[in-house]
Design a protein around this motif. Structure first.
Motif, PDB file in Angstrom:
ATOM      1  N   UNK A  36       0.837  -1.191   0.000  1.00 40.59           N
ATOM      2  CA  UNK A  36       0.000   0.000   0.000  1.00 40.59           C
ATOM      3  C   UNK A  36       0.878   1.248   0.000  1.00 40.59           C
ATOM      4  N   UNK A  37       0.620   2.141  -0.930  1.00 39.35           N
ATOM      5  CA  UNK A  37       1.345   3.402  -1.034  1.00 39.35           C
ATOM      6  C   UNK A  37       0.373   4.544  -0.743  1.00 39.35           C
ATOM      7  N   UNK A  38       0.699   5.348   0.264  1.00 39.91           N
ATOM      8  CA  UNK A  38      -0.176   6.476   0.577  1.00 39.91           C
ATOM      9  C   UNK A  38      -0.160   7.480  -0.573  1.00 39.91           C
ATOM     10  N   UNK A  39      -1.363   7.941  -0.947  1.00 35.07           N
ATOM     11  CA  UNK A  39      -1.499   9.047  -1.892  1.00 35.07           C
ATOM     12  C   UNK A  39      -2.616   9.950  -1.385  1.00 35.07           C
ATOM     13  N   UNK A  40      -2.302  11.212  -1.178  1.00 32.10           N
ATOM     14  CA  UNK A  40      -3.298  12.129  -0.639  1.00 32.10           C
ATOM     15  C   UNK A  40      -2.660  13.434  -0.230  1.00 32.10           C
ATOM     16  N   UNK A  41      -3.381  14.243   0.535  1.00 38.05           N
ATOM     17  CA  UNK A  41      -2.915  15.593   0.877  1.00 38.05           C
ATOM     18  C   UNK A  41      -1.681  15.628   1.760  1.00 38.05           C
ATOM     19  N   UNK A  42      -1.314  14.518   2.393  1.00 35.25           N
ATOM     20  CA  UNK A  42      -0.092  14.475   3.201  1.00 35.25           C
ATOM     21  C   UNK A  42       1.114  14.047   2.377  1.00 35.25           C
ATOM     22  N   UNK A  43       0.964  13.963   1.069  1.00 31.88           N
ATOM     23  CA  UNK A  43       2.084  13.633   0.177  1.00 31.88           C
ATOM     24  C   UNK A  43       1.959  14.493  -1.067  1.00 31.88           C
ATOM     25  N   UNK A  44       2.417  15.696  -0.991  1.00 27.79           N
ATOM     26  CA  UNK A  44       2.391  16.643  -2.085  1.00 27.79           C
ATOM     27  C   UNK A  44       3.812  17.139  -2.328  1.00 27.79           C
ATOM     28  N   UNK A  45       4.210  17.499  -3.544  1.00 31.88           N
ATOM     29  CA  UNK A  45       3.379  17.638  -4.740  1.00 31.88           C
ATOM     30  C   UNK A  45       3.124  16.310  -5.432  1.00 31.88           C
ATOM     31  N   UNK A  46       2.317  16.386  -6.489  1.00 22.66           N
ATOM     32  CA  UNK A  46       2.034  15.198  -7.282  1.00 22.66           C
ATOM     33  C   UNK A  46       3.335  14.639  -7.838  1.00 22.66           C
ATOM     34  N   UNK A  47       3.412  13.342  -7.892  1.00 20.93           N
ATOM     35  CA  UNK A  47       4.597  12.663  -8.400  1.00 20.93           C
ATOM     36  C   UNK A  47       5.345  11.912  -7.332  1.00 20.93           C
ATOM     37  N   UNK A  48       5.241  12.330  -6.071  1.00 21.06           N
ATOM     38  CA  UNK A  48       5.953  11.639  -4.991  1.00 21.06           C
ATOM     39  C   UNK A  48       5.405  10.230  -4.784  1.00 21.06           C
ATOM     40  N   UNK A  97       1.959  19.904   9.046  1.00 16.74           N
ATOM     41  CA  UNK A  97       0.644  19.736   8.420  1.00 16.74           C
ATOM     42  C   UNK A  97       0.387  18.303   7.963  1.00 16.74           C
ATOM     43  N   UNK A  98       1.436  17.598   7.527  1.00 14.06           N
ATOM     44  CA  UNK A  98       1.240  16.206   7.119  1.00 14.06           C
ATOM     45  C   UNK A  98       0.819  15.361   8.310  1.00 14.06           C
TER      46      UNK A  98
END
Length: 249
Positions: A36-48, A97-98
Motif C-alpha cells: 500500500x502506497x499512501x497518496x493524498x494531501x499528506x504527500x504533495x506535490x504530485x509525483x511523490x 501539516x502532514x
C-alpha cells in the motif's frame, strides 16, 4: 492502479455490520503480497506517491501495488493495513501539516508495524517515522539534515546531496530531508550517511516488524532533476537496495 472490484468488495466485507474488522485476514490480490502506497494531501506535490509506486511495481519483490488514502479506493485503516506486506509513506510537503492529516492513523500504523508489518518512508515519510511529531517507529528520532553541524546543504530548496551508500560515494536528489538519530545499541542497519557522518538511510527493527527510511530521494526519476535544472543522477539501484533490506526476512 485502480484496485480490482473483487478486492475492494473483499475489503468492504472485512468490516462487520458495525464497522468492526472481521477476524480472518484476506489474501492479497492474485496471490501476490500487497503493498500500500499512501497518496493524498499528506504527500504533495504530485509525483511523490507515483514514483514510490512505480519503484515497488517494477522491482523483483512480486508485490501488488495499490494506493491508499482519503480519495483512493482502499482507505487507510487498520483493516487495510492488516492485509498489507508493506506500507509506504512518500515524500512531499512539511512535517507538521502532514502529521495533522495522518495523526488519526498513527496508532494504526504503529500497531501494524509492531505486529510484523513493513514501513517504507522517503523524506517526509522518514520524518513521520520519528516521534515529535510522528508515528514513533524508530529506535531514536529524526531532525533536519540542513541544520546539523557541517551539513553540505544549507537551504530547503530542491538540490542534490552527496552521500556514502554502503561506503561508496553517491549523489542523490534532496529536498530538506531528515537525518536519523539512533539510540545507542539500536537494532538497526545504517545503509547511508551524509558527508558530516549523520545517518541518511537506515533499516531498523520495530517490534516484530521493520522500518526503512531515507532522507534523500533515491526513487527520484529523471524529470525531478530536469525540472530543477539539475544534472541527472541514476539512483534507482539505491532505492532497490533500501527495499531489499526492508523485505529481507
Amino acid at each position: 492502479m485502480t484496485p480490482p472490484t473483487r478486492f475492494l468488495d473483499a475489503l468492504r466485507r472485512a468490516f462487520g455490520t458495525r464497522g468492526e474488522p472481521a477476524a480472518a485476514p484476506l489474501p492479497a490480490p492474485d496471490g501476490r503480497r500487497l503493498a500500500l502506497v499512501y497518496r493524498g494531501p499528506a504527500a504533495r506535490p504530485a509525483g511523490c506517491s507515483e514514483a514510490v509506486a512505480a519503484l515497488l511495481a517494477a522491482g523483483p519483490w512480486n508485490l501488488d501495488v495499490r494506493y491508499t488514502g482519503p480519495a483512493e479506493g482502499i482507505p487507510l485503516s487498520a483493516t487495510s493495513l492488516a492485509h498489507a506486506h508493506l506500507y509506504a509513506q512518500p515524500g512531499g510537503g512539511s512535517l507538521d501539516p502532514a502529521y495533522r492529516r495522518l495523526r488519526k492513523h498513527a496508532d494504526e500504523i504503529r500497531t501494524y508495524v509492531q505486529g510484523g508489518g513493513r514501513y517504507l518512508g522517503f523524506c517526509l515519510g522518514g520524518y513521520l517515522a520519528g516521534d515529535d511529531p510522528g508515528f514513533d517507529l524508530l529506535p531514536g528520532d529524526t531532525d533536519q539534515y540542513i541544520v546539523t553541524p557541517g551539513a553540505t546543504v544549507d537551504h530547503d530548496g530542491d538540490t542534490v546531496v552527496e552521500t556514502r551508500w554502503r561506503g561508496l560515494p553517491r549523489t542523490v536528489y534532496f529536498q530538506d530531508g531528515p537525518h536519523f538519530i539512533l539510540d545507542p545499541g539500536a537494532d538497526a542497519t545504517v545503509l547511508a550517511t551524509y558527508p558530516n557522518g549523520t545517518v541518511a538511510a537506515v533499516v531498523a527493527a520495530c517490534g516484530a516488524g521493520k522500518v526503512a527510511v531515507v532522507g534523500p530521494h533515491p526513487e527520484a526519476t529523471d524529470d525531478w532533476f530536469l525540472d530543477e535544472g539539475l544534472p541527472v543522477h541514476q539512483t534507482h539501484d539505491l532505492a532497490v537496495d533500501l527495499v531489499d533490506e526492508l523485505l529481507e526476512d
